[in-house]
Design a protein around this motif. Sequence first.
Motif, PDB file in Angstrom:
ATOM      1  N   THR A  21      -1.455  43.242   1.868  1.00 60.48           N
ATOM      2  CA  THR A  21      -2.413  42.131   1.836  1.00 60.48           C
ATOM      3  C   THR A  21      -3.779  42.683   1.426  1.00 60.48           C
ATOM      4  O   THR A  21      -4.168  43.760   1.873  1.00 60.48           O
ATOM      5  CB  THR A  21      -2.500  41.479   3.225  1.00 60.48           C
ATOM      6  OG1 THR A  21      -1.184  41.097   3.616  1.00 60.48           O
ATOM      7  CG2 THR A  21      -3.385  40.255   3.200  1.00 60.48           C
ATOM      8  N   TYR A  22      -4.487  41.924   0.604  1.00 62.54           N
ATOM      9  CA  TYR A  22      -5.788  42.355   0.095  1.00 62.54           C
ATOM     10  C   TYR A  22      -6.832  41.266   0.275  1.00 62.54           C
ATOM     11  O   TYR A  22      -6.520  40.078   0.246  1.00 62.54           O
ATOM     12  CB  TYR A  22      -5.702  42.676  -1.402  1.00 62.54           C
ATOM     13  CG  TYR A  22      -4.765  43.805  -1.728  1.00 62.54           C
ATOM     14  CD1 TYR A  22      -5.226  45.102  -1.805  1.00 62.54           C
ATOM     15  CD2 TYR A  22      -3.406  43.575  -1.945  1.00 62.54           C
ATOM     16  CE1 TYR A  22      -4.369  46.145  -2.102  1.00 62.54           C
ATOM     17  CE2 TYR A  22      -2.547  44.614  -2.246  1.00 62.54           C
ATOM     18  CZ  TYR A  22      -3.030  45.901  -2.317  1.00 62.54           C
ATOM     19  OH  TYR A  22      -2.184  46.923  -2.594  1.00 62.54           O
ATOM     20  N   TYR A  23      -8.065  41.686   0.398  1.00 63.75           N
ATOM     21  CA  TYR A  23      -9.180  40.759   0.297  1.00 63.75           C
ATOM     22  C   TYR A  23      -9.277  40.313  -1.162  1.00 63.75           C
ATOM     23  O   TYR A  23      -8.845  41.039  -2.072  1.00 63.75           O
ATOM     24  CB  TYR A  23     -10.499  41.456   0.657  1.00 63.75           C
ATOM     25  CG  TYR A  23     -10.700  41.724   2.119  1.00 63.75           C
ATOM     26  CD1 TYR A  23     -11.147  40.730   2.984  1.00 63.75           C
ATOM     27  CD2 TYR A  23     -10.477  42.994   2.646  1.00 63.75           C
ATOM     28  CE1 TYR A  23     -11.357  40.983   4.331  1.00 63.75           C
ATOM     29  CE2 TYR A  23     -10.689  43.259   3.988  1.00 63.75           C
ATOM     30  CZ  TYR A  23     -11.124  42.249   4.823  1.00 63.75           C
ATOM     31  OH  TYR A  23     -11.332  42.499   6.154  1.00 63.75           O
ATOM     32  N   PRO A  24      -9.901  39.163  -1.430  1.00 62.30           N
ATOM     33  CA  PRO A  24     -10.142  38.782  -2.828  1.00 62.30           C
ATOM     34  C   PRO A  24     -11.041  39.823  -3.504  1.00 62.30           C
ATOM     35  O   PRO A  24     -11.895  40.431  -2.868  1.00 62.30           O
ATOM     36  CB  PRO A  24     -10.868  37.438  -2.715  1.00 62.30           C
ATOM     37  CG  PRO A  24     -10.546  36.921  -1.355  1.00 62.30           C
ATOM     38  CD  PRO A  24     -10.359  38.134  -0.493  1.00 62.30           C
ATOM     39  N   PHE A  25     -10.817  40.009  -4.793  1.00 57.48           N
ATOM     40  CA  PHE A  25     -11.634  40.942  -5.571  1.00 57.48           C
ATOM     41  C   PHE A  25     -13.105  40.542  -5.471  1.00 57.48           C
ATOM     42  O   PHE A  25     -13.443  39.372  -5.579  1.00 57.48           O
ATOM     43  CB  PHE A  25     -11.180  40.924  -7.036  1.00 57.48           C
ATOM     44  CG  PHE A  25     -12.017  41.777  -7.926  1.00 57.48           C
ATOM     45  CD1 PHE A  25     -11.867  43.151  -7.931  1.00 57.48           C
ATOM     46  CD2 PHE A  25     -12.985  41.206  -8.736  1.00 57.48           C
ATOM     47  CE1 PHE A  25     -12.657  43.946  -8.760  1.00 57.48           C
ATOM     48  CE2 PHE A  25     -13.770  41.997  -9.557  1.00 57.48           C
ATOM     49  CZ  PHE A  25     -13.597  43.364  -9.563  1.00 57.48           C
ATOM     50  N   ASN A  26     -13.961  41.527  -5.245  1.00 53.89           N
ATOM     51  CA  ASN A  26     -15.395  41.268  -5.116  1.00 53.89           C
ATOM     52  C   ASN A  26     -16.165  42.243  -6.007  1.00 53.89           C
ATOM     53  O   ASN A  26     -16.353  43.403  -5.636  1.00 53.89           O
ATOM     54  CB  ASN A  26     -15.835  41.424  -3.655  1.00 53.89           C
ATOM     55  CG  ASN A  26     -17.285  41.047  -3.451  1.00 53.89           C
ATOM     56  OD1 ASN A  26     -18.058  40.929  -4.402  1.00 53.89           O
ATOM     57  ND2 ASN A  26     -17.675  40.873  -2.200  1.00 53.89           N
ATOM     58  N   PRO A  27     -16.615  41.785  -7.185  1.00 55.17           N
ATOM     59  CA  PRO A  27     -17.332  42.691  -8.089  1.00 55.17           C
ATOM     60  C   PRO A  27     -18.645  43.206  -7.520  1.00 55.17           C
ATOM     61  O   PRO A  27     -19.152  44.238  -7.969  1.00 55.17           O
ATOM     62  CB  PRO A  27     -17.555  41.845  -9.348  1.00 55.17           C
ATOM     63  CG  PRO A  27     -17.473  40.429  -8.870  1.00 55.17           C
ATOM     64  CD  PRO A  27     -16.520  40.430  -7.706  1.00 55.17           C
ATOM     65  N   LYS A  28     -19.194  42.534  -6.499  1.00 54.26           N
ATOM     66  CA  LYS A  28     -20.443  43.005  -5.902  1.00 54.26           C
ATOM     67  C   LYS A  28     -20.237  44.278  -5.076  1.00 54.26           C
ATOM     68  O   LYS A  28     -21.210  44.934  -4.709  1.00 54.26           O
ATOM     69  CB  LYS A  28     -21.059  41.919  -5.021  1.00 54.26           C
ATOM     70  CG  LYS A  28     -21.532  40.721  -5.810  1.00 54.26           C
ATOM     71  CD  LYS A  28     -22.099  39.659  -4.908  1.00 54.26           C
ATOM     72  CE  LYS A  28     -22.528  38.450  -5.725  1.00 54.26           C
ATOM     73  NZ  LYS A  28     -22.980  37.363  -4.873  1.00 54.26           N
ATOM     74  N   LEU A  29     -18.982  44.616  -4.796  1.00 54.72           N
ATOM     75  CA  LEU A  29     -18.695  45.822  -4.014  1.00 54.72           C
ATOM     76  C   LEU A  29     -18.223  46.969  -4.904  1.00 54.72           C
ATOM     77  O   LEU A  29     -17.427  47.813  -4.506  1.00 54.72           O
ATOM     78  CB  LEU A  29     -17.678  45.509  -2.909  1.00 54.72           C
ATOM     79  CG  LEU A  29     -18.283  44.700  -1.765  1.00 54.72           C
ATOM     80  CD1 LEU A  29     -17.204  44.133  -0.851  1.00 54.72           C
ATOM     81  CD2 LEU A  29     -19.270  45.549  -0.967  1.00 54.72           C
ATOM     82  N   GLN A  30     -18.765  46.993  -6.120  1.00 58.30           N
ATOM     83  CA  GLN A  30     -18.578  48.102  -7.053  1.00 58.30           C
ATOM     84  C   GLN A  30     -19.956  48.683  -7.355  1.00 58.30           C
ATOM     85  O   GLN A  30     -20.889  47.921  -7.655  1.00 58.30           O
ATOM     86  CB  GLN A  30     -17.951  47.621  -8.372  1.00 58.30           C
ATOM     87  CG  GLN A  30     -16.564  47.061  -8.222  1.00 58.30           C
ATOM     88  CD  GLN A  30     -16.067  46.477  -9.537  1.00 58.30           C
ATOM     89  OE1 GLN A  30     -16.759  45.692 -10.189  1.00 58.30           O
ATOM     90  NE2 GLN A  30     -14.864  46.864  -9.920  1.00 58.30           N
ATOM     91  N   PHE A  31     -20.060  49.996  -7.285  1.00 59.87           N
ATOM     92  CA  PHE A  31     -21.358  50.649  -7.458  1.00 59.87           C
ATOM     93  C   PHE A  31     -21.200  51.893  -8.317  1.00 59.87           C
ATOM     94  O   PHE A  31     -20.207  52.610  -8.196  1.00 59.87           O
ATOM     95  CB  PHE A  31     -21.927  51.086  -6.103  1.00 59.87           C
ATOM     96  CG  PHE A  31     -22.014  49.970  -5.110  1.00 59.87           C
ATOM     97  CD1 PHE A  31     -23.137  49.179  -5.029  1.00 59.87           C
ATOM     98  CD2 PHE A  31     -20.952  49.706  -4.244  1.00 59.87           C
ATOM     99  CE1 PHE A  31     -23.218  48.142  -4.109  1.00 59.87           C
ATOM    100  CE2 PHE A  31     -21.016  48.677  -3.319  1.00 59.87           C
ATOM    101  CZ  PHE A  31     -22.149  47.896  -3.252  1.00 59.87           C
ATOM    102  N   LYS A  32     -22.188  52.159  -9.140  1.00 65.84           N
ATOM    103  CA  LYS A  32     -22.261  53.446  -9.832  1.00 65.84           C
ATOM    104  C   LYS A  32     -23.096  54.344  -8.936  1.00 65.84           C
ATOM    105  O   LYS A  32     -24.230  54.001  -8.582  1.00 65.84           O
ATOM    106  CB  LYS A  32     -22.891  53.295 -11.205  1.00 65.84           C
ATOM    107  CG  LYS A  32     -22.817  54.588 -11.987  1.00 65.84           C
ATOM    108  CD  LYS A  32     -23.030  54.397 -13.453  1.00 65.84           C
ATOM    109  CE  LYS A  32     -22.802  55.744 -14.101  1.00 65.84           C
ATOM    110  NZ  LYS A  32     -22.589  55.663 -15.506  1.00 65.84           N
ATOM    111  N   VAL A  33     -22.512  55.473  -8.528  1.00 67.88           N
ATOM    112  CA  VAL A  33     -23.162  56.347  -7.550  1.00 67.88           C
ATOM    113  C   VAL A  33     -23.221  57.781  -8.057  1.00 67.88           C
ATOM    114  O   VAL A  33     -22.374  58.222  -8.818  1.00 67.88           O
ATOM    115  CB  VAL A  33     -22.429  56.308  -6.182  1.00 67.88           C
ATOM    116  CG1 VAL A  33     -22.492  54.913  -5.572  1.00 67.88           C
ATOM    117  CG2 VAL A  33     -20.991  56.774  -6.309  1.00 67.88           C
ATOM    118  N   LYS A  34     -24.225  58.478  -7.613  1.00 69.06           N
ATOM    119  CA  LYS A  34     -24.407  59.893  -7.940  1.00 69.06           C
ATOM    120  C   LYS A  34     -24.070  60.706  -6.695  1.00 69.06           C
ATOM    121  O   LYS A  34     -24.591  60.435  -5.607  1.00 69.06           O
ATOM    122  CB  LYS A  34     -25.856  60.142  -8.363  1.00 69.06           C
ATOM    123  CG  LYS A  34     -26.218  61.589  -8.596  1.00 69.06           C
ATOM    124  CD  LYS A  34     -25.831  62.037  -9.966  1.00 69.06           C
ATOM    125  CE  LYS A  34     -26.424  63.425 -10.248  1.00 69.06           C
ATOM    126  NZ  LYS A  34     -25.910  63.991 -11.455  1.00 69.06           N
TER     127      LYS A  34
END
Length: 167
Positions: free
Chosen positions: A28-41
Amino acid sequence: RRQRDDAFKNASDSPIPNDKKAAFAGLTYYPFNPKLQFKVKLTRLPDPEPLRMITTDGVERPAVRLGQIGFAWQGAEQHLTVYQLRDQSAEYWTNLFLPFKDATSGRDTYGAGRYLDLGEGENDWFVLDFNLAYHPACAYGGTGFECPVTPEENRLPFPVEAGERLG
């Protein structure tokens, strides 16, 4: 997701107990959430710190604390520590391991936390995608799995409603 479901249902080393595989209909998964994608260093420690990660069975696994990543969420800067597990062969030491807990842990997700694997990064820049968060094998009730417990430093104060969730 289909490949993971198929492996969980059919593989001999599946974390799903054999007596529950027939009823297993998929994760089971949560709905896809593009706000929880980050470019990180990744800010690497000058001298990575060896440590022992405790597993759900109380076994110590050798690991290295490599450094931290940071991202902004709801106006606040968040930080997570990135590790390498060192009880794997050296060819896997480039794998970056990020266990975390959040406000869903123990409620909608496994109480010991979820994991992320940071894929290939360029010049220590990575995509942190919580939509790819997964439960450790220990979460499914099978035996013989020793999963690292999320260290205190990787606890997020907000719910991460992305990735795998409990069914």
